[in-house]
Structures are given as structure tokens and as C-alpha cells.
Design an enzyme around this catalytic site. Structure first.
Site, PDB file in Angstrom:
ATOM      1  N   GLU A  53      -1.277  68.085 100.120  1.00  8.68           N
ATOM      2  CA  GLU A  53      -0.419  67.296 101.141  1.00  8.68           C
ATOM      3  C   GLU A  53      -0.876  65.965 101.528  1.00  8.68           C
ATOM      4  O   GLU A  53      -0.070  65.157 101.952  1.00  8.68           O
ATOM      5  CB  GLU A  53      -0.104  68.325 102.288  1.00  8.68           C
ATOM      6  N   PHE A 115       2.848  84.627 109.629  1.00  4.86           N
ATOM      7  CA  PHE A 115       2.336  84.011 108.461  1.00  4.86           C
ATOM      8  C   PHE A 115       2.603  82.504 108.278  1.00  4.86           C
ATOM      9  O   PHE A 115       3.809  82.240 108.443  1.00  4.86           O
ATOM     10  CB  PHE A 115       2.727  84.776 107.254  1.00  4.86           C
ATOM     11  N   GLN A 116       1.643  81.923 108.317  1.00  6.49           N
ATOM     12  CA  GLN A 116       1.814  80.282 107.856  1.00  6.49           C
ATOM     13  C   GLN A 116       2.304  79.794 109.156  1.00  6.49           C
ATOM     14  O   GLN A 116       2.948  78.641 109.035  1.00  6.49           O
ATOM     15  CB  GLN A 116       2.444  80.179 106.633  1.00  6.49           C
ATOM     16  N   LYS A 165      12.640  77.949 109.596  1.00  7.96           N
ATOM     17  CA  LYS A 165      13.313  78.281 108.375  1.00  7.96           C
ATOM     18  C   LYS A 165      14.525  78.561 108.664  1.00  7.96           C
ATOM     19  O   LYS A 165      15.652  78.442 107.972  1.00  7.96           O
ATOM     20  CB  LYS A 165      12.421  79.307 107.622  1.00  7.96           C
ATOM     21  N   MET A 483     -21.481  52.041 101.956  1.00  4.68           N
ATOM     22  CA  MET A 483     -21.529  51.565 103.270  1.00  4.68           C
ATOM     23  C   MET A 483     -22.458  52.400 104.106  1.00  4.68           C
ATOM     24  O   MET A 483     -23.014  51.843 104.935  1.00  4.68           O
ATOM     25  CB  MET A 483     -19.949  51.780 103.801  1.00  4.68           C
TER      26      MET A 483
HETATM   27  C1  TPP Z   1     -12.628  60.677 105.209  1.00 10.18           C
HETATM   28  C2  TPP Z   1     -14.276  59.991 105.434  1.00 10.18           C
HETATM   29  N1  TPP Z   1     -15.208  60.610 105.585  1.00 10.18           N
HETATM   30  C3  TPP Z   1     -16.423  60.055 105.970  1.00 10.18           C
HETATM   31  C4  TPP Z   1     -16.190  58.574 106.107  1.00 10.18           C
HETATM   32  C5  TPP Z   1     -17.519  57.778 106.357  1.00 10.18           C
HETATM   33  N2  TPP Z   1     -17.649  56.745 105.214  1.00 10.18           N
HETATM   34  C6  TPP Z   1     -17.308  55.373 105.386  1.00 10.18           C
HETATM   35  S1  TPP Z   1     -17.653  54.599 104.028  1.00 10.18           S
HETATM   36  C7  TPP Z   1     -18.487  55.799 103.202  1.00 10.18           C
HETATM   37  C8  TPP Z   1     -18.903  55.844 101.808  1.00 10.18           C
HETATM   38  C9  TPP Z   1     -17.870  55.342 100.866  1.00 10.18           C
HETATM   39  O1  TPP Z   1     -18.581  55.429  99.552  1.00 10.18           O
HETATM   40  P1  TPP Z   1     -17.809  54.929  98.422  1.00 10.18           P
HETATM   41  O2  TPP Z   1     -16.524  55.447  98.323  1.00 10.18           O
HETATM   42  O3  TPP Z   1     -18.493  55.193  97.146  1.00 10.18           O
HETATM   43  O4  TPP Z   1     -17.778  53.537  98.745  1.00 10.18           O
HETATM   44  P2  TPP Z   1     -18.910  52.271  98.493  1.00 10.18           P
HETATM   45  O5  TPP Z   1     -19.043  52.124 100.218  1.00 10.18           O
HETATM   46  O6  TPP Z   1     -20.062  52.807  97.804  1.00 10.18           O
HETATM   47  O7  TPP Z   1     -18.202  51.138  98.112  1.00 10.18           O
HETATM   48  C10 TPP Z   1     -18.429  57.023 104.338  1.00 10.18           C
HETATM   49  C11 TPP Z   1     -19.038  58.179 103.861  1.00 10.18           C
HETATM   50  C12 TPP Z   1     -15.012  58.040 105.876  1.00 10.18           C
HETATM   51  N3  TPP Z   1     -14.822  56.925 106.150  1.00 10.18           N
HETATM   52  N4  TPP Z   1     -13.982  58.753 105.712  1.00 10.18           N
END
Ligand code: TPP
Ligand code: MG
Lengths: 585, 168
Positions: A53, A115-116, A165, A483
Site C-alpha cells: 500500500e 478482525f482487521q 463494509k 547522506m
Molecule cells: C524511511 C526513511 N528512513 C530513514 C531515513 C534517514 N536517511 C536519510 S538519507 C538516508 C540514506 C539513503 O541512502 P541511499 O538511498 O543509498 O542514498 P545516498 O545518500 O547514498 O545517495 C537515510 C537512512 C529516511 N530519510 N527515510
């Protein structure tokens, strides 16, 4: 005369058709089976079966942001609804119009831990613009139409309609849309004329002006971007855009200073810092943009055009707020400017541009593509060069690759750039690209991805295969949550806790297992060929671009720092980040 | 930046639909605003409208945000800041139970009389006083009852209305 009797499900579908919907992103389950049964027996609405979803909501977001229409989602009760929550929050933060229909247990079981069963309206109250639990068949048609009106008018956002429903199976009469009348909800579209006049006078007197434009320009519709562009050119003033605003003004234009904010350009951020009149058009002074609030553009008078009164004076005190829709307000501003034959102070403006050009000459985005490693910036630059003459739509995941895409891909038009700005949702880009492709079957749609993010919703490759969508996934694969690694390097003494992505899949084989084409570039001289092959391929493609793992994204304003304390590159030593800064996200 | 904390009484006219109170309360808790008191009741059964009176504190910028955020809720018809708008009447009702005997019981009754509180229930060793007034007055009364056998208090929270002929 008794009007025609329809089932609740039929009323739902009739309302969707009358609201000009042609596609729904969804996933079935017990509570919504009556709707699926009705869908099966009609031909006006197309249903795209996602694999989770979350994918449905992001796909609807991509569809909505690229087409300007409302995105529609259909999920079942309980886990179906809770899986949609991240996407709803994402849409709320980025003001994306969605209507999400959720199944619910029958009315008489609500509250019994059936349920659900989940308290969907309770859970989604803070992450929607509005939500409804439909309690009678009589109110169903009105609620459906209202949901669309609320989702798309004013500041757009997601609306949930929770459908028990038994209501879906009850019989009732359908009523068509009433043209958007609501007893309490009345967004202010037209700006106050006197305020606008004052604003234009202030704009005309500026010596060091800047237009600071955000996602509100995009949301206001294509006309808004055209009007804004006309107005900016009329004045000859510099213009910068937020991450969400990219494309509202042609990026290749001389008056465009690039994106501003944490990873924005040197010239945009310094111009913001030093300006004397700031014209905020549909942006919201987000912390990613302002940096340290107390040192944000200290000497400027600020004009703020926004359709949402709660955006005014929320983070930054403004001198001249104009509440209204961007297109309306700018249109009146242009008329006013022309009618009064305003002439900017050319001497002051020339000096301001001279200063800006000096900042520009620092060439803050420069990087060196030498050696055997592919620089991620180079990969994006080549992607831009090789796709710019096509009808191209870019989505992204979240991380360094997202920022490099924002910095190096030049958007000339609105609605071509789909990214998760406010919430920063990893896993957004792939399903969003899917939604964009559904809305634009012949366009080139590319998800600029990180290897970590893309895995978060990789299951949607299966949806892409089912509907033969030629979506391209362009992975800047640095084997790191780049990042996160960058922050650890700069702020946490190089202790790379849990940011290395071990045991990654072979993305080429992964593509193949999803009936797509897998490509890989390992050396700089392979990048162009891979991009060309990717574009030429009429199937979905995952292009695995192995990039320099240690590259950081610059410029960067460290957390808690001001615009003029920006780091330009690896050799720029930051002041140690303040304690205040360390607690910021 | 001006950062004096102000206290404002805000009246909110809402559609009396399910969940509307949760929206208002969720807004305050979700955005970290203070609620000093909150009252709600239907005021227009025909149009099914309720009036919420909320007393809140914050800097002027926060108060402005609170009003804008309230106004943004779909079922909200009007938001009016009575503190900003000028003269208005604020009232609160309290039911106060005091259990005591002898001198203390007499003293409680005497003070209640001074405060124009009325006795709405009494047993050999207890009273329930009903009292209406401004919050300060109620606070003062409650404080005086403390040493006199105070055991229970129930308060409505503030309701308020602007003075003069204008309606909301
Ligand atoms: C759902 C979610 N979990 C954690 C984060 C924290 N976060 C921001 S950037 C990142 C790393 C992303 O890695 P990647 O997709 O390999 O991109 P890169 O920075 O290496 O280009 C994380 C864990 C987030 N933004 N979203
Ligand atoms: Mg990565």
C-alpha cells in the site's frame, strides 16, 4: 419520484468518475471487496494493482504532482490503511492532493477490535488535511465530493475517506458534485488588493531583491509558473527556488541562482542572506532553507505570498504577508507593475548582480571527474545532457543522490520533478515514478535512486512489470546510506555506525528477475553508453551506476549554522557544529 | 524577538461532527501548544454547531499560529480571540466538596456566603458548594477551603463571550 438506487460501492465509483478520475492505485482486502466487485463490472476507471500500500500512495503522489490532478488510492482496512500512513504524511508535508479510500469493518463492529479493524480516522487525523468516517449511505455521495474539493482546493493535501463494509453494500441514491460549496471550509484564493499594491511598491524600491520560490508555485498550476517567470523577467531580479519549487522558473535562465538551502548554491544562499527585499512566493521558510533562524536574512524586508495563513509568521516574521493563490496574486502584481510603470533602480540592481556574479564565479558545484571512479555529480550531469531534449520526468529517493539530482539536473518546466521534500521518505521515488509513468505513458520517467532507498519499495518493480511501464531506475550506488555517512563523517568523528550497506543485491540480476533490463556502469567512460542504452530500451531498466563511495554533497550549511557559514567543499573546515546544531535533524 | 508569554481566551465555532474535538485537541498536543482550559458544548442545535472555548498561553507568534492552525481545520467556522478583541466576560463554574465538622464547618459556610457560593448538597458532615465566577475567584475560594476539609473539586473550565452587541 424515487431516484435510482445504487450500492455504496457503486456510489463511490460514480463519484470518482464524476470527479474526473481515470486511475486508482490500490490493493484489495476483505473490507473493500465490494468496491473491487464493482470495479470489475465497469470500464471507466483503471485500477493499478501495487505490491504494497505504501507504493499505492507514493504512486498516487507521483501521478498527482506530474499531472496536476488528484491522486486516488484504494486500500483495505487495518494493515492496508496503516501501510498508507507514511505516504499520507508525505503528501501532507508536500501539499499533494490525494483522496485515499480505506475499507473499514462494518459499522456495528467498529470499536470491537474486529478482525482487521484499526482506528483509521484516529490514526490519520494528524497526517491528513481532513478525514471522514462515513456512517450512513445518505452522506456518502456528499462526503466523496467534499473529499475531492478539500484535497485539491486551497493548500492541497491528502484526504482519507473511511468506508465501513456495510455502507458499501447498502443501497442509496447518488447525487452529483455541487460545485465545491462547503459550510465551513473556504480557502482564500484572491489576495488583498491593497496588500498586493504595497508589496509591488516595496518590490519596485528594492536595491538587493530576491525571489524565493517554493512548491506553492507548482501547486498553484502551470499558469502560476508562467506568470512568475514573466514577473521575474519584468523586474530583472534574481530568483532562487526550494527543493519543492524546482521547475517553477527555467533553471537555465541567467536570473536563476539555483536551489537554496542546506545543499543550495553559494550564490542563492548568500543572496538570501544579504538581500534587502525578499519575495517569498509559495515557500514556507522551512528549516532546511533558513538554517539558523536568528541569522536568517537579517537585513531584509520580507514579503510572503501563501495560500495558507498558518504559513505566515510561523518560523520567520514577515513584514508584508499576502494570503492568496500564487497565480492570482502574481497576475495582479504584474498588472500593478505595468499600470504604475515601475522601474527598478537600475544602478543598484547592476551592483547587486555584480555581487551575485562574483559569488557565482566561486562555481560552488564544481567537482573533478578524474581517475577511474564515477563521480555521482558527473553521472547526473550526463543524465541531464542526454535526456534534456526529451519529455523527461525525474523522481528521486532520499539522500545524497536526491541533492545531486536537485543541483545538477536543470528543470525548465514545472511538474517535471517529483521528490519527497518535507518528510524525506526513502522509498518514495520508485512508486512515484510508476505513478508519473501512468499519467504520462509516452514520457521518459527516471527515478534517480540510492541503493538503500530503492530497496525500501523495490517490490513495485513487479507492478512496473505487470503494466509494462518503461520506468528507468538510475541508481547512484555508493554502497552506503551516503547522506548518513556524510553526517557521520562531518559531525560524528567518522564513526560510520550502520551506514554501510552490506549484502546488497546484484541490481542487474534483480532487474532481470523482475522482467526488466539491468545495466551497469563501473567506469566514467561507460556512463554515456549506459544512459543511452537505458533511454533506448522500451522496457523498464535498472541502471546500476557504481559511484565514488566517499563523495560528499557540497555545498552544505551544517545544522544550526547560518547561510553565510556554508561549507563549499571537502577542504573547507567547518566551525565545530554548535550544541544547538547537534540536536537538529 | 519578543517572547513574552501571554494568556489568551479563544472561542472557536465548529461543526458539531464526530471527531471535531479530537482534531482541536490533537492540534494542541501535536504542535506542542498549551491548553489551560477547554470547554465545549453545542450552542446551535439547528445548525449543529458547537462552541469551544480554549484558554491558552504562548508568545504572540505562537498565539497567532494557534489561531491560524485552528482556522485551517475543515469543520471550523470561526476563530475569535476574545483577549485581542477587547472587553469580554469570562466565567467558570466549580462544584466543591468539603467534609468537616464543628468550627471548620461553620467557617466553610461563612466563606461560601462571602463568595456567593450556594450549597447544592449537604449531609451532617459535608457540603457541596456551587460557585460561578472568574477563574481567579474560584482559585481563591478553593484555596480557602483547603484547610477546611476540601475533598473534591470539579470545574467546567472557562466559557467566555465578548461584551457589547456583536455576536460571533
Ligand atoms: C524511511 C526513511 N528512513 C530513514 C531515513 C534517514 N536517511 C536519510 S538519507 C538516508 C540514506 C539513503 O541512502 P541511499 O538511498 O543509498 O542514498 P545516498 O545518500 O547514498 O545517495 C537515510 C537512512 C529516511 N530519510 N527515510
Ligand atoms: Mg547510497
Amino acid at each position: 419520484m424515487a431516484s435510482e438506487q445504487l450500492t455504496g460501492s457503486e456510489i463511490v465509483l460514480r463519484a470518482l468518475v464524476d470527479q474526473d478520475v481515470d486511475v486508482i492505485f490500490g490493493y484489495p482486502g476483505g473490507a473493500v471487496l465490494p468496491i473491487y466487485d464493482a470495479l470489475y463490472q465497469q470500464n471507466s476507471l483503471r485500477h493499478i494493482l501495487v505490491r504494497q500500500e505504501a507504493g499505492a500512495v507514493h504512486a498516487a503522489e507521483g501521478y498527482a504532482r506530474s499531472t496536476g490532478k488528484v491522486g486516488v488510492v484504494l486500500v483495505t482496512s487495518g494493515p492496508g490503511a496503516t501501510n498508507a500512513v507514511t505516504g499520507l504524511t508525505d503528501a501532507l508535508m508536500d501539499s499533494i492532493p490525494l483522496v485515499c479510500l480505506t475499507g473499514q469493518v462494518p459499522t456495528h463492529l467498529i470499536g470491537n477490535d474486529a478482525f482487521q479493524e484499526a482506528d483509521t480516522t484516529g490514526i490519520t487525523r494528524p497526517c491528513t488535511k481532513h478525514n471522514y468516517l462515513v456512517k450512513s449511505i445518505e452522506e456518502l455521495p456528499r462526503v466523496m465530493h467534499e473529499a475531492f474539493y478539500i484535497a485539491k482546493s486551497g493548500r492541497p493535501g491528502p484526504v482519507v475517506v473511511d468506508l465501513p463494509k456495510d455502507i458499501l453494500q447498502a443501497m442509496g441514491a447518488y447525487t452529483p458534485p455541487n460545485g465545491g460549496q462547503h459550510k465551513s471550509y473556504r480557502p482564500q484564493v484572491k489576495g488583498d488588493l491593497n496588500r498586493i499594491r504595497e508589496a509591488v511598491a516595496l518590490i519596485a524600491e528594492a536595491k538587493r531583491p530576491i525571489f524565493y520560490c517554493g512548491g506553492g508555485v507548482i501547486n498553484s498550476g502551470k499558469a502560476a509558473s508562467q506568470l512568475l517567470t514573466e514577473f521575474v523577467r519584468l523586474t530583472g531580479y534574481p530568483c532562487t527556488a526550494t527543493l519543492m519549487g524546482l521547475g517553477c522558473y527555467p533553471a537555465s535562465d541567467r536570473q536563476f541562482l539555483g536551489m537554496l538551502g542546506m545543499h543550495g548554491t553559494y550564490e542563492a544562499n548568500l543572496a538570501m542572506h544579504d538581500c534587502d527585499v525578499m519575495i517569498n512566493v509559495g515557500a514556507r521558510f522551512d528549516d532546511r532553507v533558513t538554517g539558523k533562524l536568528t541569522e536568517f536574512s537579517p537585513g531584509s524586508k520580507k514579503i510572503h505570498i501563501d495560500i495558507d495563513p498558518s504559513s505566515i509568521n510561523k518560523n520567520v516574521h514577515v513584514d508584508l504577508p499576502v494570503v492568496g493563490d500564487v497565480a492570482h496574486v502574481i497576475e495582479v502584481m504584474i498588472k500593478e507593475w505595468k499600470a504604475r510603470q515601475y522601474q527598478p533602480d537600475q544602478k543598484a540592481l547592476a551592483a547587486w548582480w555584480k555581487q551575485i556574479d562574483q559569488w557565482r564565479s566561486r562555481d560552488c558545484l564544481k567537482y573533478h571527474q578524474d581517475g577511474e571512479l564515477i563521480k555521482p555529480q558527473y553521472a547526473i550531469e550526463r543524465l541531464y545532457e542526454l535526456t534534456k531534449d526529451r519529455e523527461t520526468y525525474i523522481t528521486t529517493e532520499v539522500g545524497q543522490h536526491q541533492m545531486w539530482a536537485a543541483q545538477f539536473y536543470k528543470f525548465e518546466k514545472p511538474n517535471r520533478w517529483m521528490t519527497s521534500g518535507g518528510l524525506g521518505t526513502m522509498g518514495y521515488g520508485l512508486p512515484a515514478a510508476m505513478g508519473v509513468q501512468i499519467g504520462h505513458p509516452d514520457a521518459l520517467v527516471i527515478d534517480v535512486a540510492g541503493e538503500a532507498s530503492v530497496i525500501m519499495n523495490i517490490q513495485e518493480m513487479s507492478t512496473i512489470a505487470q503494466y509494462r511501464l518503461p520506468v528507468k531506475v538510475f541508481i547512484l550506488n555508493n554502497e552506503y546510506m551516503g547522506m548518513v555517512r556524510q553526517w557521520q563523517e562531518l559531525l560524528h568523528g567518522g564513526r560510520y555506525a550502520e551506514s554501510y550497506m552490506a549484502s546488497l543485491p546484484d541490481f542487474v540480476q534483480l532487474a532481470e528477475s523482475f522482467h526488466a533490463v539491468g545495466l551497469r556502469a563501473e567506469r566514467p567512460d561507460q556512463v554515456d553508453d549506459v544512459i543511452k542504452e537505458m533511454i533506448a530500451c522500451d522496457k523498464a531498466v535498472i541502471a546500476d551506476i557504481l559511484v565514488d563511495k566517499a563523495e560528499n554533497c557540497f555545498p552544505m550549511i551544517p545544522s544550526g549554522a547560518a547561510h553565510n557559514e556554508m561549507l563549499l567543499g571537502p577542504d573547507d573546515k567547518a566551525k565545530p557544529v554548535s550544541e544547538e546544531g547537534m540536536v537538529l535533524v | 524577538m519578543e517572547s513574552t508569554i501571554e494568556r489568551h481566551t479563544i472561542a472557536v465555532l465548529v461543526d458539531n461532527e464526530p471527531g471535531v474535538l479530537a482534531r482541536v485537541i490533537g492540534l494542541f498536543s501535536g504542535r506542542g501548544y498549551n491548553i489551560e482550559s477547554l470547554t465545549v458544548a453545542e450552542v446551535d442545535p439547528q445548525d449543529s454547531r458547537s462552541r469551544i472555548t480554549v484558554v491558552t498561553t504562548g508568545t504572540p507568534m505562537v498565539i497567532e499560529q494557534i489561531k491560524a492552525q485552528l482556522d485551517r481545520l475543515v469543520p471550523v467556522h470561526r476563530v475569535s480571540d476574545l483577549t485581542m478583541q477587547g472587553p469580554h466576560v469570562e466565567r467558570e463554574l466549580a462544584l466543591v466538596k468539603v467534609v468537616s465538622s464543628g468550627d471548620k464547618r461553620v467557617e466553610a459556610l461563612r466563606i461560601a456566603d462571602i463568595f456567593r457560593a450556594s450549597v447544592v448538597d449537604s449531609t451532617i458532615d459535608s457540603f457541596v458548594f456551587e460557585m460561578t465566577g472568574k477563574t481567579d475567584k474560584l482559585n481563591a475560594f478553593v484555596k480557602l477551603m483547603e484547610p477546611l476539609g476540601l475533598v473534591d473539586i470539579s470545574r467546567t473550565g472557562v466559557v467566555a463571550i465578548a461584551r457589547g452587541k456583536e455576536g460571533m
